[in-house]
Design a protein around this motif. Structure first.
Motif, short mmCIF file in Angstrom:
data_model
loop_
_atom_site.label_atom_id
_atom_site.label_comp_id
_atom_site.label_asym_id
_atom_site.label_seq_id
_atom_site.Cartn_x
_atom_site.Cartn_y
_atom_site.Cartn_z
N ASN A 93 0.79 -1.29 0.05
CA ASN A 93 0.04 -0.18 0.05
C ASN A 93 0.86 1.29 -0.02
OD1 ASN A 93 -2.21 -1.41 0.05
ND2 ASN A 93 -2.85 -1.36 2.02
N ASN A 94 2.05 1.30 0.77
CA ASN A 94 2.79 2.53 0.73
C ASN A 94 3.48 2.53 -0.71
OD1 ASN A 94 2.27 2.80 3.53
ND2 ASN A 94 4.33 1.87 4.18
N VAL A 95 3.89 1.29 -1.39
CA VAL A 95 4.40 1.85 -2.52
C VAL A 95 3.61 2.32 -3.61
CG1 VAL A 95 5.69 0.37 -4.46
CG2 VAL A 95 6.29 0.10 -1.90
N LEU A 96 2.14 1.78 -3.50
CA LEU A 96 1.33 2.13 -4.57
C LEU A 96 0.79 3.44 -4.25
CD1 LEU A 96 -1.09 -1.08 -4.64
CD2 LEU A 96 0.45 -0.14 -6.30
N ALA A 97 0.75 3.82 -2.76
CA ALA A 97 0.39 5.54 -2.74
C ALA A 97 1.50 6.18 -3.12
CB ALA A 97 0.32 5.57 -1.07
N LEU A 98 3.00 5.81 -3.07
CA LEU A 98 3.97 6.71 -3.60
C LEU A 98 4.11 6.77 -5.05
CD1 LEU A 98 6.89 7.94 -3.14
CD2 LEU A 98 7.73 5.91 -3.30
N ALA A 99 3.71 5.60 -5.69
CA ALA A 99 3.54 5.66 -7.27
C ALA A 99 2.59 6.68 -7.45
CB ALA A 99 3.23 4.32 -7.63
N PHE A 100 1.31 6.64 -7.05
CA PHE A 100 0.25 7.35 -7.13
C PHE A 100 0.56 8.99 -7.24
CE2 PHE A 100 -3.89 9.55 -6.33
CZ PHE A 100 -4.34 9.42 -7.54
N GLY A 101 1.08 9.03 -6.09
CA GLY A 101 1.70 10.39 -5.95
C GLY A 101 2.84 11.08 -6.94
N ILE A 102 3.65 10.23 -7.10
CA ILE A 102 4.59 10.56 -8.34
C ILE A 102 3.72 10.65 -9.53
CG2 ILE A 102 6.43 9.66 -9.83
CD1 ILE A 102 7.54 8.27 -7.13
N LEU A 103 2.74 10.08 -9.78
CA LEU A 103 2.02 10.08 -11.28
C LEU A 103 1.25 11.46 -11.19
CD1 LEU A 103 0.82 8.93 -13.63
CD2 LEU A 103 -1.36 8.15 -12.26
N ILE A 104 0.53 11.77 -10.05
CA ILE A 104 -0.11 13.20 -9.98
C ILE A 104 0.86 14.34 -10.16
CG2 ILE A 104 -1.51 14.41 -8.19
CD1 ILE A 104 -2.95 12.26 -9.63
N VAL A 105 1.98 14.32 -9.49
CA VAL A 105 3.10 15.37 -9.77
C VAL A 105 3.50 15.43 -11.10
CG1 VAL A 105 5.47 15.99 -8.84
CG2 VAL A 105 3.75 15.35 -7.34
N ALA A 106 3.59 14.35 -11.59
CA ALA A 106 4.17 14.28 -12.91
C ALA A 106 3.02 14.78 -13.97
CB ALA A 106 4.68 13.13 -13.41
N LEU A 107 2.07 14.46 -13.80
CA LEU A 107 0.83 15.02 -14.71
C LEU A 107 0.75 16.70 -14.30
CD1 LEU A 107 -2.04 12.27 -14.11
CD2 LEU A 107 -0.58 12.94 -16.23
N ILE A 108 0.87 17.03 -13.01
CA ILE A 108 0.67 18.59 -12.77
C ILE A 108 1.90 19.39 -13.52
CG2 ILE A 108 0.84 20.29 -11.09
CD1 ILE A 108 -1.04 18.26 -9.16
N VAL A 109 3.16 18.78 -13.23
CA VAL A 109 4.26 19.53 -13.81
C VAL A 109 4.22 19.54 -15.28
CG1 VAL A 109 6.73 19.45 -13.79
CG2 VAL A 109 5.57 19.22 -11.67
N GLY A 110 4.13 18.01 -15.66
CA GLY A 110 3.99 18.11 -17.23
C GLY A 110 3.09 18.80 -17.90
N GLY A 111 1.77 18.92 -17.33
CA GLY A 111 0.63 19.49 -17.96
C GLY A 111 0.92 21.09 -17.96
N SER A 112 1.44 21.49 -17.03
CA SER A 112 1.86 22.97 -16.69
C SER A 112 2.86 23.48 -17.85
CB SER A 112 2.51 23.27 -15.49
OG SER A 112 1.26 23.16 -14.23
#
Length: 134
Positions: A93-112
């Motif tokens: 669960n910790n690894v999946l939460a970390l992966a999801f957080g990295i995905l969200i940050v990548a989407l926000i930074v890449g989209g910006s």
């Protein structure tokens, strides 16, 4: 026995331990040694990043890439030594939460960055804006 006995609270599971509580079978000296090693490695990576900026051993345009590599290494040190991220089954669960957080940050930074590049491409040069104001 009554018909409501099956609704009673289940017995306490000895393996179910709350965060911050002492884990049976873990040596406190080994845990402190792990934290100390993480601290030393983090300090070395921080010093290496300052050294990489000040030295002439690294080609100038490659310094940002070197800093990114050192930052990713330091993130790994923090995850392993301080947050105890492992590949153990109980850590999924910790690894999946970390992966999801990295995905969200990548989407926000890449989209910006995508939006800003699109806006920069479609804007008029300043000389054209000044001509139109006259």
């Amino acid at each position: 026995m009554s018909e409501h006995d099956h609704l009673a609270a289940p017995a306490h599971d000895e393996d179910d331990i709350g965060p911050g509580l002492a884990t049976p079978g873990v040596n406190p000296k080994a845990a402190i040694g792990s934290y100390a090693l993480g601290l030393v490695l983090s300090a070395l990576l921080t010093a290496a990043s300052f050294y990489a900026v000040r030295t002439h051993l690294i080609w100038g345009p490659a310094i940002p890439a070197a800093l990114i590599v050192l930052a990713i290494a330091q993130i790994g040190i923090h995850l392993v030594f301080f947050l105890h991220m492992t590949t153990a089954p109980d850590n999924t669960n910790n690894v999946l939460a970390l992966a999801f957080g990295i995905l969200i940050v990548a989407l926000i930074v890449g989209g910006s960055l995508w939006i800003m590049a699109h806006l920069d491409h479609n804007m008029l040069p300043m000389s054209e804006v000044l001509k139109r104001q006259r």
